[in-house]
Design an enzyme around this catalytic site. Sequence first.
Site, short mmCIF file in Angstrom:
data_model
loop_
_atom_site.label_atom_id
_atom_site.label_comp_id
_atom_site.label_asym_id
_atom_site.label_seq_id
_atom_site.Cartn_x
_atom_site.Cartn_y
_atom_site.Cartn_z
CE LYS A 94 62.37 55.03 107.16
NZ LYS A 94 61.52 55.95 106.39
NE ARG A 139 67.50 58.54 104.68
CZ ARG A 139 66.70 58.55 105.73
NH1 ARG A 139 67.04 57.93 106.84
NH2 ARG A 139 65.55 59.19 105.67
NE ARG A 199 62.39 64.02 105.00
CZ ARG A 199 61.36 63.92 105.84
NH1 ARG A 199 60.57 64.97 106.06
NH2 ARG A 199 61.12 62.79 106.46
NE ARG A 250 56.90 62.89 110.48
CZ ARG A 250 57.94 62.31 109.91
NH1 ARG A 250 58.15 61.02 110.08
NH2 ARG A 250 58.78 63.01 109.20
NE ARG A 272 61.26 64.52 111.17
CZ ARG A 272 61.58 63.34 110.67
NH1 ARG A 272 61.30 62.25 111.36
NH2 ARG A 272 62.17 63.22 109.51
P1 AP5 Z 1 56.43 57.68 110.24
O1 AP5 Z 1 56.36 56.41 111.02
O2 AP5 Z 1 56.90 58.90 110.93
O3 AP5 Z 1 57.27 57.45 108.89
P2 AP5 Z 1 58.81 57.23 108.71
O4 AP5 Z 1 58.96 56.21 107.63
O5 AP5 Z 1 59.50 56.94 110.01
O6 AP5 Z 1 59.20 58.65 108.15
P3 AP5 Z 1 60.43 59.61 108.45
O7 AP5 Z 1 60.09 60.93 107.83
O8 AP5 Z 1 60.80 59.63 109.90
O9 AP5 Z 1 61.50 58.91 107.66
P4 AP5 Z 1 62.73 59.52 107.12
O10 AP5 Z 1 63.40 58.28 106.72
O11 AP5 Z 1 62.61 60.56 106.06
O12 AP5 Z 1 63.28 60.38 108.35
P5 AP5 Z 1 64.52 60.17 109.29
O13 AP5 Z 1 64.20 60.74 110.59
O14 AP5 Z 1 65.06 58.80 109.19
O15 AP5 Z 1 54.98 57.91 109.59
C1 AP5 Z 1 54.68 59.09 108.86
C2 AP5 Z 1 53.22 59.52 109.15
O16 AP5 Z 1 52.33 58.55 108.57
C3 AP5 Z 1 52.89 59.59 110.65
O17 AP5 Z 1 52.07 60.71 110.88
C4 AP5 Z 1 52.12 58.27 110.92
O18 AP5 Z 1 51.17 58.42 111.96
C5 AP5 Z 1 51.46 58.01 109.57
N1 AP5 Z 1 51.34 56.58 109.26
C6 AP5 Z 1 52.30 55.63 109.46
N2 AP5 Z 1 51.85 54.43 109.02
C7 AP5 Z 1 50.59 54.63 108.51
C8 AP5 Z 1 49.61 53.76 107.91
N3 AP5 Z 1 49.85 52.45 107.72
N4 AP5 Z 1 48.45 54.33 107.52
C9 AP5 Z 1 48.20 55.67 107.70
N5 AP5 Z 1 49.09 56.53 108.28
C10 AP5 Z 1 50.27 56.02 108.68
O19 AP5 Z 1 65.63 61.12 108.55
C11 AP5 Z 1 65.53 62.52 108.55
C12 AP5 Z 1 66.75 63.10 107.88
O20 AP5 Z 1 67.94 62.72 108.60
C13 AP5 Z 1 67.01 62.65 106.44
O21 AP5 Z 1 66.26 63.40 105.50
C14 AP5 Z 1 68.53 62.89 106.32
O22 AP5 Z 1 68.81 64.25 106.14
C15 AP5 Z 1 69.03 62.49 107.70
N6 AP5 Z 1 69.37 61.06 107.77
C16 AP5 Z 1 68.76 60.10 108.52
N7 AP5 Z 1 69.34 58.91 108.33
C17 AP5 Z 1 70.34 59.10 107.45
C18 AP5 Z 1 71.27 58.23 106.84
N8 AP5 Z 1 71.29 56.91 107.10
N9 AP5 Z 1 72.17 58.76 105.96
C19 AP5 Z 1 72.15 60.07 105.68
N10 AP5 Z 1 71.29 60.96 106.21
C20 AP5 Z 1 70.37 60.47 107.08
#
Ligand code: AP5
Length: 220
Positions: A15, A90, A173, A129, A162
């Site tokens: 994402k 979410r 997660r 990552r 991270r």
């Molecule tokens: P990346 O683009 O970083 O993936 P992502 O989907 O953004 O993953 P996140 O871990 O950031 O998502 P998340 O939803 O868990 O975290 P968030 O920060 O929102 O890609 C991942 C890796 O794969 C990278 O190294 C990239 O280079 C590689 N890659 C990408 N595409 C590829 C491809 N096509 N082929 C090969 N490699 C590829 O949330 C973190 C925490 O915050 C949550 O756990 C929760 O505690 C809290 N939180 C956030 N939002 C909420 C909410 N709405 N409600 C409650 N708690 C929340």
Amino acid sequence: MATYIVLLGPPGAGKGTQATQIVQTFGLAHVSTGDLFRENLRNQTELGQLAASYMNAGKLVPDDVTIAMVRERITRPDCAQGVLFDGFPRTVAQADALSAMLAELSGKVDCVPYISVPAEVLVERLSGRISCPTCGRVYHVTNNPPKQPGVCDADGTPLIQREDDKPETVRKRIEEYLKNTAPLIDYYRERQLLVEIDGTQSIEVVSQQILNAIRKVKAS
Ligand code: AP5
């Protein structure tokens, strides 16, 4: 009329990787709840400290806190053309709250690209990552490395891993995602907003498919 896109997918689906291109192409604000929580943590706010206690355990931050933060964020001037929501909603409660918030702005969710990736691939992606703490750009040590090892291509900042990408937190997660967030796939499918994209394809192909899905909706 403003455009509102929800980018859905499990942790590590890509994402954040896709967000930059989408917001640049369509002139949207990038609202990532994970980034907002991390920014609060860096600034040592009360919200940041509260969020970190959940994030570091791989749990979701409570709905009321998250919804209030997004409600405030989307009224800022940079959201006038629309928003790409990344990591929000979410839960079903967050999705219902989002519809209500957008209705107040005379808007609605226009399209939900869902990046689908199997769990075993997610663990490998998250363990490799690295990201830029300044601009948020995301890399992978082997799949998507920076030009110079350990340094952001965009601004030269040293890249970091991270805190919540440790294997045991990643597993938690993914469990949370399956329990609380995966129901949103059917939620948005029933509303005919979901466009499923195979996230195991290359970053460029995934990007093209998401951009095409959004263009189609904007043209209709
Ligand atoms: P990346 O683009 O970083 O993936 P992502 O989907 O953004 O993953 P996140 O871990 O950031 O998502 P998340 O939803 O868990 O975290 P968030 O920060 O929102 O890609 C991942 C890796 O794969 C990278 O190294 C990239 O280079 C590689 N890659 C990408 N595409 C590829 C491809 N096509 N082929 C090969 N490699 C590829 O949330 C973190 C925490 O915050 C949550 O756990 C929760 O505690 C809290 N939180 C956030 N939002 C909420 C909410 N709405 N409600 C409650 N708690 C929340």
